[in-house]
Design an enzyme around this catalytic site. Structure first.
Site, PDB file in Angstrom:
ATOM      1  N   ASP A  60       0.858  -1.187   0.000  1.00 36.11           N
ATOM      2  CA  ASP A  60       0.000   0.000   0.000  1.00 36.11           C
ATOM      3  C   ASP A  60       0.895   1.238   0.000  1.00 36.11           C
ATOM      4  OD1 ASP A  60      -2.524   1.387   0.258  1.00 36.11           O
ATOM      5  OD2 ASP A  60      -1.941   1.817   2.314  1.00 36.11           O
ATOM      6  N   THR A  93      -3.139   5.899  -4.304  1.00 38.14           N
ATOM      7  CA  THR A  93      -2.014   6.638  -3.706  1.00 38.14           C
ATOM      8  C   THR A  93      -0.711   6.381  -4.468  1.00 38.14           C
ATOM      9  OG1 THR A  93      -1.731   4.813  -2.130  1.00 38.14           O
ATOM     10  CG2 THR A  93      -2.999   6.694  -1.394  1.00 38.14           C
ATOM     11  N   THR A  94      -0.479   5.114  -4.813  1.00 40.24           N
ATOM     12  CA  THR A  94       0.751   4.770  -5.535  1.00 40.24           C
ATOM     13  C   THR A  94       0.758   5.432  -6.904  1.00 40.24           C
ATOM     14  OG1 THR A  94       0.745   2.634  -4.390  1.00 40.24           O
ATOM     15  CG2 THR A  94       2.208   2.848  -6.274  1.00 40.24           C
ATOM     16  N   ASP A 386      -9.090   0.590   1.508  1.00 44.02           N
ATOM     17  CA  ASP A 386      -9.023   1.126   0.139  1.00 44.02           C
ATOM     18  C   ASP A 386     -10.324   0.843  -0.617  1.00 44.02           C
ATOM     19  OD1 ASP A 386      -6.485   1.923   0.702  1.00 44.02           O
ATOM     20  OD2 ASP A 386      -5.458   0.516  -0.633  1.00 44.02           O
TER      21      ASP A 386
END
Length: 543
Positions: A60, A93-94, A386
């Site tokens: 994550d 997010t990544t 998520d």
């Protein structure tokens, strides 16, 4: 002529012009490279070890960046991008950090061609505006009542994380949980979905409780262990004898008076319990303490009581059961009581816990996350978090786009066409922005062990010749396929937020042409090259 005049203290270092820009761009790119290998269904995990020896194993993006010990100021700014993405939409997010890193890399190439940072920023802003309109054009409206589609969206978010082997079961739980807490305006407060983690058994045993799970046990073993057709009273006042607000001293000279005094205290406690019983309550949840004698009377009355329950749990119980929180026992009436099908104490992973379940119309629910070890449970909980975010976005907005890099390739293709209509050096920045977006499908291919160039060329050809906006890279088969037909879809908000956050952070770093830094920054030395990005405690040189 006298020598140079120093206006800065000796311990302050200053980096100007291209040096400052290169230093910040490098820091941003290093952060992006750190999380890049975790992207997609075939992404790898990171093991993070802190200075106490505690381990976190995850892929994550935001968790990795939060856990890392980073000192470089530009790198910290990029970490803020991931945190914002997590807070706003829960996923992506990544992707946000990787796109930001690639935008910085493209900007560096333009700086080497003597394109002024202001021109690059202006080009990026033009590109961002166009991208937002392209994304809106590509998005499809969905029926938020379509639970099968919501399940596919949840499964896309879970794929590649620790919960993947049970993604169908978990996706169903998430959709049920999110649809339960939708308010009248179609908005969702994800805080009303409580996530309780317990290790011991397989991930597949993760379950949804239509009510609240409280990590407490009965205050007295004489109380009933299970109450059906529960009438629940919620108190935020103690069931104890109040001490006087002013200092007082009572002198008792007669032993009989002492007995009367004790009896009076007992009567006060008994009266409190009688008032609770008279309201019709058979379950009591108290935020404060419960006197030992009051526990005895409650047990005799057949009331299951829990004490010192967290305020957040009490507030969730009001949403789940319909009970009102009472501050004074004298005010408690039958109308203030909440209802639940059953309240039962059960042992979970060696700990007694209270299950308040089978609520009729719960507006707060609990997901009990299971896994064989603590690290597995933590990673499954992150995947669930998520997925809750993306399902919530879809229900609130009703707009989705295809995954697997389909959006990025289509957007990049249209952006290049738009670039031809842009005059001046900004055109180069718009084209650079288009190239930067393609880092997502390229990274997906690399992480799956595929030829990134070949996959990207095939994707471009598919989008150019067949005019399909939904063809992306299926990393499981290594083929270019229709991702919408495969059920690989994401909320529009995840994409728009990620690209916007990445662009704004890249622009902010490009505006900086002067860095004035104390040698000691955040407790660590700032080396001459401003590379002060120490690794995790106990893992020097990780970065």
């Amino acid at each position: 002529m006298s020598g140079p005049t120093n206006v800065m203290p000796e311990h302050v270092k200053r980096y100007m012009g291209r040096d400052a820009q290169r230093m910040n761009i490098l820091a941003g790119r290093i952060i992006a490279e750190t999380v890049r290998s975790t992207l997609g269904p075939k992404g790898m995990d990171k093991m993070l070890v802190d200075d106490l020896g505690d381990i976190v194993i995850t892929n994550d993006g935001v968790t990795i960046l939060k856990e890392m010990s980073v000192e470089h100021p530009a790198a910290k700014m990029l970490i803020e991008v991931a945190k914002t993405q997590e807070k706003e939409v829960g996923d992506g997010t990544t992707s946000a950090v990787i796109v930001a890193g690639e935008l910085l890399r493209k900007a560096e190439e333009l700086l080497d061609q003597n394109v002024h940072p202001t021109m690059i920023i202006k080009g990026y802003q033009l590109a961002l505006g166009k991208v937002q309109s392209i994304l809106k054009d590509m998005a499809t409206t969905v029926d938020v009542e379509d639970k099968e589609l919501l399940k596919k969206i949840a499964m896309t978010a879970i794929t590649g994380k620790g919960a993947e082997k049970a993604k169908g079961h978990i996706a169903e739980i998430i959709v049920d949980a999110v649809t339960s807490v939708v308010d009248g305006d179609g908005k969702i407060d994800t805080d009303l979905i409580k996530i309780e983690k317990k290790e011991g058994i397989a991930v597949e045993e993760t379950s949804l409780i239509k009510g609240i799970l409280i990590d407490k046990e009965r205050v007295n073993p004489q109380m009933p262990k299970k109450v059906e057709d529960a009438k629940i009273a919620l108190l935020n006042c103690p069931i104890e004898i109040k001490s006087t607000e002013t200092d007082a001293k009572i002198s008792i000279t007669d032993p009989t008076k002492m007995m009367e005094f004790i009896e009076q205290e007992e009567k006060m406690l008994k009266d409190m319990v009688e008032e609770i019983k008279a309201s019709g309550a058979n379950v009591l949840v108290c935020q404060k303490g419960i006197d030992d004698l009051a526990q005895h009377y409650l047990a005799k009355a057949g009331i299951l009581a829990i004490r010192r329950v967290k305020k957040s749990d009490i507030e969730k119980l009001t949403k789940a059961t319909g009970a009102n929180i009472i501050s004074n026992i004298k005010d408690l009436t039958a109308d203030d009581l909440g209802e639940a099908g059953v309240v039962v104490e059960e042992k979970v992973a060696g700990d007694n816990m209270i299950f308040v379940k089978e609520c009729k119309h719960p507006k707060a629910v609990t997901i009990l996350v299971r896994g064989t070890t603590e690290h597995v449970v933590d990673e499954v909980a992150r995947a669930i978090d998520d997925a809750i975010g993306v399902v919530s976005c879809t229900i609130e907005d009703g707009k989705i786009v295809a995954g697997g890099g389909a959006v990025e390739v289509e957007t990049a293709m249209r952006l290049r066409e738009f670039a031809d209509s842009v005059s001046g050096r900004e055109q180069l920045a718009v084209k650079g922005f288009a190239d930067a977006l393609e880092v997502i499908p390229r990274t997906l291919a690399e992480n799956a062990g595929l030829d990134a160039i070949e996959m990207l060329v095939n994707l471009r050809a598919k989008h150019a010749t067949e005019g399909s906006t939904t063809f992306g890279l299926n990393v499981l088969t290594g083929e270019v396929e229709d991702m919408a037909a495969n059920g690989v879809v994401e909320p529009l908000r995840v994409k728009t937020q990620a690209i916007q956050s990445a662009t704004e952070s890249a622009e902010m770093l490009l505006r900086i042409d002067d860095v004035i830094a104390a040698e000691k920054l955040g407790g660590g030395d700032m080396p001459a090259d401003m590379g002060g990005m120490g690794g995790m405690g106990g893992m020097p040189g990780m970065m």
